[in-house]
Design a protein around this motif. Structure first.
Motif, PDB file in Angstrom:
ATOM      1  N   LEU A   1      38.416  46.167  45.670  1.00  0.00           N
ATOM      2  CA  LEU A   1      39.082  45.063  45.697  1.00  0.00           C
ATOM      3  C   LEU A   1      40.233  45.244  47.041  1.00  0.00           C
ATOM      4  CD1 LEU A   1      39.500  43.319  42.483  1.00  0.00           C
ATOM      5  CD2 LEU A   1      37.853  42.727  44.088  1.00  0.00           C
TER       6      LEU A   1
ATOM      7  N   GLU B   1      44.546  35.714  40.723  1.00  0.00           N
ATOM      8  CA  GLU B   1      45.157  35.124  42.004  1.00  0.00           C
ATOM      9  C   GLU B   1      46.316  34.230  41.657  1.00  0.00           C
ATOM     10  OE1 GLU B   1      42.188  36.035  45.547  1.00  0.00           O
ATOM     11  OE2 GLU B   1      41.951  34.218  44.475  1.00  0.00           O
TER      12      GLU B   1
ATOM     13  N   ASP C   1      45.572  44.519  53.944  1.00  0.00           N
ATOM     14  CA  ASP C   1      45.142  45.097  52.842  1.00  0.00           C
ATOM     15  C   ASP C   1      46.341  46.030  52.426  1.00  0.00           C
ATOM     16  OD1 ASP C   1      43.732  45.975  50.478  1.00  0.00           O
ATOM     17  OD2 ASP C   1      43.419  47.639  51.703  1.00  0.00           O
TER      18      ASP C   1
ATOM     19  N   ARG D   1      45.835  37.103  48.608  1.00  0.00           N
ATOM     20  CA  ARG D   1      44.915  36.890  47.757  1.00  0.00           C
ATOM     21  C   ARG D   1      43.962  38.269  47.611  1.00  0.00           C
ATOM     22  NH1 ARG D   1      39.833  33.767  50.518  1.00  0.00           N
ATOM     23  NH2 ARG D   1      38.919  34.917  48.683  1.00  0.00           N
ATOM     24  N   TYR D   2      42.907  38.487  46.647  1.00  0.00           N
ATOM     25  CA  TYR D   2      42.117  39.348  46.649  1.00  0.00           C
ATOM     26  C   TYR D   2      40.859  39.028  47.672  1.00  0.00           C
ATOM     27  CZ  TYR D   2      44.412  41.127  42.417  1.00  0.00           C
ATOM     28  OH  TYR D   2      45.507  41.712  41.539  1.00  0.00           O
TER      29      TYR D   2
ATOM     30  N   LYS E   1      43.728  43.995  48.627  1.00  0.00           N
ATOM     31  CA  LYS E   1      44.791  43.106  48.308  1.00  0.00           C
ATOM     32  C   LYS E   1      45.518  42.787  49.310  1.00  0.00           C
ATOM     33  CE  LYS E   1      44.754  45.422  43.526  1.00  0.00           C
ATOM     34  NZ  LYS E   1      45.599  46.248  42.627  1.00  0.00           N
TER      35      LYS E   1
ATOM     36  N   TYR F   1      35.110  39.878  39.065  1.00  0.00           N
ATOM     37  CA  TYR F   1      34.958  38.811  40.221  1.00  0.00           C
ATOM     38  C   TYR F   1      33.705  37.999  39.813  1.00  0.00           C
ATOM     39  CZ  TYR F   1      33.522  37.017  44.542  1.00  0.00           C
ATOM     40  OH  TYR F   1      33.313  36.260  45.812  1.00  0.00           O
TER      41      TYR F   1
END
Length: 407
Positions: free
Chosen positions: A100, A400, A168, A196-197, A102, A367
């Motif tokens: 992921l 989130e 990120d 957000r991711y 970030k 997810y």
């Protein structure tokens, strides 16, 4: 040099003509070139999965645009690491995420990120043709200046020529490792705000999957074993999720409806057999997704389930599911349909009721591709007024929303 890399990696990893042909590009820390060998977070996961599958493969490094063209044209079987993108939706399918990103806003000291409309009106920068540049433009935030590499963004913000950029978290840390000591002091004062991711995975071409119908399910099944901690919460994120749980859920652990429901069902199921548990779980799983759901409808129609549905709705999307589990591992009430009726073989139960390791369990980030949200499961034991363990509660938290709420 790039052509040499492509050739070297292809020769190193290709075992025979039917090897899966993959494309990638250099993007630290997910794909990096170390002493002529492709490495990094994503490459390690891909290598592990293919090794466990016993599947030969080759990897070619090239510009991202060319990698996408190869996949679309059928000259490649897959590419990584990619975010979900509409550009590939017609020609490829994305694997389960193995990492992921970030995403944070990084901005100069003195900028107020709490104002409505942030960051509109600010001078923003982005790496040319990056996912961040496309995301900013898609969301109506024009990019003031594009650059060829991330280090230029750092220097432009530090010099006062830009106000903010999106990056990120891992990539930002990699950039800091590349600057000298005099720049590092100024750059360490940059502020940040979570956005957000973004899930990262491998896109496999539909032409390839049509010829190998079992490939994707086997690949996805091994990701959990091979992926590293990049799909887990950081220490800071755990603290933020736990704070929300303490504020919104922990007071409910003494609520008479929850305690009574768990206590009553735990007593009823004290003598339940393994065969009966398996039978109920099979029936539940058989009904999931069906038009007629006698068992599921009965459970969702209980007063305690209605109470949990009210709690979930009041969270305005913060909680994705809430369910109670008795001491035998069976559902005792739920706000939504769970995948299984028996939870005794799941990590939340085993880390709380099952092994009494802790009274609080916070799981990895999950997810949900269909809904697009990222969830973590938070579980805690429930005690009756006499201090007796009667069961547990599990809450799915939209991570989130939780992190945005805590800013």
């Amino acid at each position: 040099m790039l052509k040499k890399w492509c050739l070297a990696i292809g020769l190193l990893l290709t075992f025979h003509a039917s090897a899966v042909e993959l494309r990638t590009t250099i993007w630290p820390p997910y794909q990096v070139m170390l002493r002529g060998e492709l490495s990094g977070v994503s490459m390690s996961t891909v290598r592990c999965v293919f090794s466990d599958m016993g599947e030969p493969y080759s990897v070619s490094v090239m510009p991202w645009g060319r990698a996408i063209a190869d996949l679309k044209n059928g000259d490649a079987d897959g590419l990584f690491s990619s975010l979900p993108t509409k550009e590939l939706a017609d020609s490829a399918v994305m694997s389960a995420p193995f990492a992921l990103e970030k995403w944070y806003w990084y901005f100069a000291p003195g900028i107020d990120s709490s104002i409505d409309g942030f960051p509109r009106g600010l001078r923003t920068g982005a790496v040319r043709a990056s996912n961040q540049e496309r995301w900013l433009e898609k969301n109506g935030m024009p990019v003031t200046e594009t650059v060829n590499e991330g280090k230029q963004l750092l220097r432009l913000v530090a010099a006062g020529r830009l106000d903010a950029f999106v990056a990120d978290e891992r990539y930002f840390k990699e950039l800091l490792n590349e600057v000298d000591a005099s720049e590092l002091e100024r750059l360490s004062r940059l502020q940040r705000r979570f956005i957000r991711y973004m899930p990262l995975g491998v896109y496999f071409g539909k032409h390839f999957l049509a010829e190998h119908p079992d490939f994707m399910s086997e690949f996805n099944a091994l990701i959990g074993k091979c992926a590293d901690s990049s799909i887990n919460l950081s220490g800071e994120e755990r603290e933020q999720v736990e704070a929300i749980f303490d504020e919104r859920i922990r007071p409910l652990l003494k609520h008479s409806r929850i305690v009574t429901a768990l206590d009553a069902q735990s007593r009823v199921n004290e003598t339940v057999t393994d065969e009966d548990i398996a039978r109920r779980d099979r029936q539940w799983r058989a009904e999931v997704g069906q038009a007629v759901q006698p068992m599921i409808s009965g459970e969702l129609g209980r007063d305690i389930s209605a109470f949990l549905q009210v709690v979930q709705e009041a969270s305005k999307g913060l909680f994705t599911e809430i369910y109670l589990v008795d001491r035998s591992g069976l559902n005792a009430g739920q706000s939504a349909v769970t995948t299984d009726y028996y939870q005794g073989d799941e990590a939340p139960f085993q880390q709380t009721l099952g092994a009494a390791v802790s009274d609080l369990y916070i799981g990895p980030i999950e997810y949900d591709a269909s809904s697009g949200y990222f969830q973590v499961k938070v579980s805690s034991v429930v005690m009756n007024p006499d201090g007796k363990l009667v069961g547990m509660i599990t809450v799915g938290v939209d991570v989130e929303k939780a992190l945005l709420k805590s800013q």
